[in-house]
Scaffold this motif. Structure first.
Motif, PDB file in Angstrom:
ATOM      1  N   MET A   1      64.567  67.000 148.954  1.00  0.00           N
ATOM      2  CA  MET A   1      63.907  67.163 147.683  1.00  0.00           C
ATOM      3  C   MET A   1      64.503  66.177 146.689  1.00  0.00           C
ATOM      4  N   VAL A   2      63.647  65.644 145.841  1.00  0.00           N
ATOM      5  CA  VAL A   2      64.042  64.734 144.768  1.00  0.00           C
ATOM      6  C   VAL A   2      63.584  65.372 143.454  1.00  0.00           C
ATOM      7  N   VAL A   3      64.436  65.317 142.434  1.00  0.00           N
ATOM      8  CA  VAL A   3      64.094  65.844 141.113  1.00  0.00           C
ATOM      9  C   VAL A   3      63.703  64.675 140.220  1.00  0.00           C
ATOM     10  N   PHE A   4      62.559  64.795 139.545  1.00  0.00           N
ATOM     11  CA  PHE A   4      62.063  63.753 138.648  1.00  0.00           C
ATOM     12  C   PHE A   4      61.874  64.375 137.271  1.00  0.00           C
ATOM     13  N   ALA A   5      62.811  64.104 136.359  1.00  0.00           N
ATOM     14  CA  ALA A   5      62.748  64.628 134.993  1.00  0.00           C
ATOM     15  C   ALA A   5      62.259  63.532 134.056  1.00  0.00           C
ATOM     16  N   ILE A   6      61.189  63.800 133.372  1.00  0.00           N
ATOM     17  CA  ILE A   6      60.563  62.813 132.497  1.00  0.00           C
ATOM     18  C   ILE A   6      61.106  62.899 131.066  1.00  0.00           C
ATOM     19  N   THR A   7      61.471  64.104 130.638  1.00  0.00           N
ATOM     20  CA  THR A   7      61.963  64.291 129.268  1.00  0.00           C
ATOM     21  C   THR A   7      63.335  64.950 129.283  1.00  0.00           C
ATOM     22  N   ARG A   8      63.983  64.908 128.152  1.00  0.00           N
ATOM     23  CA  ARG A   8      65.294  65.557 128.036  1.00  0.00           C
ATOM     24  C   ARG A   8      65.156  67.070 128.233  1.00  0.00           C
ATOM     25  N   ASP A   9      64.130  67.671 127.643  1.00  0.00           N
ATOM     26  CA  ASP A   9      63.917  69.108 127.829  1.00  0.00           C
ATOM     27  C   ASP A   9      63.748  69.453 129.302  1.00  0.00           C
ATOM     28  N   GLY A  10      62.991  68.642 130.021  1.00  0.00           N
ATOM     29  CA  GLY A  10      62.808  68.860 131.451  1.00  0.00           C
ATOM     30  C   GLY A  10      64.115  68.748 132.211  1.00  0.00           C
ATOM     31  N   TYR A  11      64.908  67.749 131.850  1.00  0.00           N
ATOM     32  CA  TYR A  11      66.215  67.598 132.484  1.00  0.00           C
ATOM     33  C   TYR A  11      67.073  68.840 132.231  1.00  0.00           C
ATOM     34  N   LEU A  12      67.110  69.293 130.984  1.00  0.00           N
ATOM     35  CA  LEU A  12      67.948  70.438 130.637  1.00  0.00           C
ATOM     36  C   LEU A  12      67.514  71.708 131.366  1.00  0.00           C
ATOM     37  N   GLU A  13      66.210  71.878 131.569  1.00  0.00           N
ATOM     38  CA  GLU A  13      65.724  73.033 132.318  1.00  0.00           C
ATOM     39  C   GLU A  13      66.200  73.000 133.768  1.00  0.00           C
ATOM     40  N   LEU A  14      66.289  71.812 134.329  1.00  0.00           N
ATOM     41  CA  LEU A  14      66.680  71.667 135.737  1.00  0.00           C
ATOM     42  C   LEU A  14      68.166  71.385 135.927  1.00  0.00           C
ATOM     43  N   GLU A  15      68.911  71.314 134.836  1.00  0.00           N
ATOM     44  CA  GLU A  15      70.318  70.932 134.913  1.00  0.00           C
ATOM     45  C   GLU A  15      71.143  71.788 135.885  1.00  0.00           C
ATOM     46  N   PRO A  16      70.961  73.097 135.946  1.00  0.00           N
ATOM     47  CA  PRO A  16      71.749  73.866 136.917  1.00  0.00           C
ATOM     48  C   PRO A  16      71.509  73.416 138.367  1.00  0.00           C
ATOM     49  N   ILE A  17      70.279  73.081 138.683  1.00  0.00           N
ATOM     50  CA  ILE A  17      69.960  72.580 140.026  1.00  0.00           C
ATOM     51  C   ILE A  17      70.519  71.176 140.208  1.00  0.00           C
ATOM     52  N   ILE A  18      70.362  70.344 139.196  1.00  0.00           N
ATOM     53  CA  ILE A  18      70.828  68.963 139.264  1.00  0.00           C
ATOM     54  C   ILE A  18      72.337  68.909 139.466  1.00  0.00           C
ATOM     55  N   LYS A  19      73.061  69.750 138.756  1.00  0.00           N
ATOM     56  CA  LYS A  19      74.520  69.701 138.812  1.00  0.00           C
ATOM     57  C   LYS A  19      75.104  70.255 140.115  1.00  0.00           C
ATOM     58  N   THR A  20      74.256  70.747 141.019  1.00  0.00           N
ATOM     59  CA  THR A  20      74.745  71.122 142.349  1.00  0.00           C
ATOM     60  C   THR A  20      75.065  69.866 143.169  1.00  0.00           C
ATOM     61  N   LEU A  21      74.544  68.723 142.717  1.00  0.00           N
ATOM     62  CA  LEU A  21      74.706  67.424 143.390  1.00  0.00           C
ATOM     63  C   LEU A  21      74.038  67.386 144.755  1.00  0.00           C
ATOM     64  N   ASN A  22      73.138  68.319 145.018  1.00  0.00           N
ATOM     65  CA  ASN A  22      72.457  68.377 146.317  1.00  0.00           C
ATOM     66  C   ASN A  22      71.209  67.512 146.397  1.00  0.00           C
ATOM     67  N   TYR A  23      70.716  67.043 145.245  1.00  0.00           N
ATOM     68  CA  TYR A  23      69.435  66.353 145.234  1.00  0.00           C
ATOM     69  C   TYR A  23      69.507  65.062 144.437  1.00  0.00           C
ATOM     70  N   PRO A  24      68.856  64.002 144.923  1.00  0.00           N
ATOM     71  CA  PRO A  24      68.741  62.788 144.107  1.00  0.00           C
ATOM     72  C   PRO A  24      67.907  63.096 142.867  1.00  0.00           C
ATOM     73  N   VAL A  25      68.255  62.452 141.770  1.00  0.00           N
ATOM     74  CA  VAL A  25      67.575  62.690 140.496  1.00  0.00           C
ATOM     75  C   VAL A  25      67.102  61.363 139.925  1.00  0.00           C
ATOM     76  N   TRP A  26      65.875  61.351 139.438  1.00  0.00           N
ATOM     77  CA  TRP A  26      65.301  60.201 138.738  1.00  0.00           C
ATOM     78  C   TRP A  26      64.911  60.672 137.348  1.00  0.00           C
ATOM     79  N   VAL A  27      65.193  59.845 136.347  1.00  0.00           N
ATOM     80  CA  VAL A  27      64.848  60.173 134.965  1.00  0.00           C
ATOM     81  C   VAL A  27      64.203  58.969 134.304  1.00  0.00           C
TER      82      VAL A  27
END
Length: 97
Positions: A1-27
């Motif tokens: 799975m890849v996380v694609f956050a377009i806005t800061r609000d979107g990033y913040l909503e997904l931050e707990p998942i992102i900070k697991t370091l399990n998934y590549p993230v694009w912003v």
């Protein structure tokens, strides 16, 4: 799975998942500060920032960004932050909905 956050609000909503370091993230450009990008990368996060900002209702730019992500992460599911406008049109398997 890849996380694609377009806005800061979107990033913040997904931050707990992102900070697991399990998934590549694009912003999109400007979603995170230079310091935040550096800190996240130094923590081991596979993080890519587009060189351009992406409007959450700009389907053409989003599609192009998804194609770029797919080139780097073939056959992986992409979780996309998306907020349709009232005039957004979707095409699913060649059908307009």
């Amino acid at each position: 799975m890849v996380v694609f956050a377009i806005t800061r609000d979107g990033y913040l909503e997904l931050e707990p998942i992102i900070k697991t370091l399990n998934y590549p993230v694009w912003v999109g450009a400007g979603v995170l500060s230079t310091n935040e990008l550096a800190e996240l990368r130094s923590s081991g996060l596979d993080l890519t920032e587009f060189s351009y900002s992406i409007e959450p209702t700009d389907m053409g730019t989003i599609q192009g960004a998804l194609e770029t992500i797919a080139t780097h992460h073939p056959e992986q599911r992409v979780w996309l932050e998306f907020q349709p406008s009232k005039s957004t049109t979707f095409i699913v398997i060649g059908k307009k909905i």
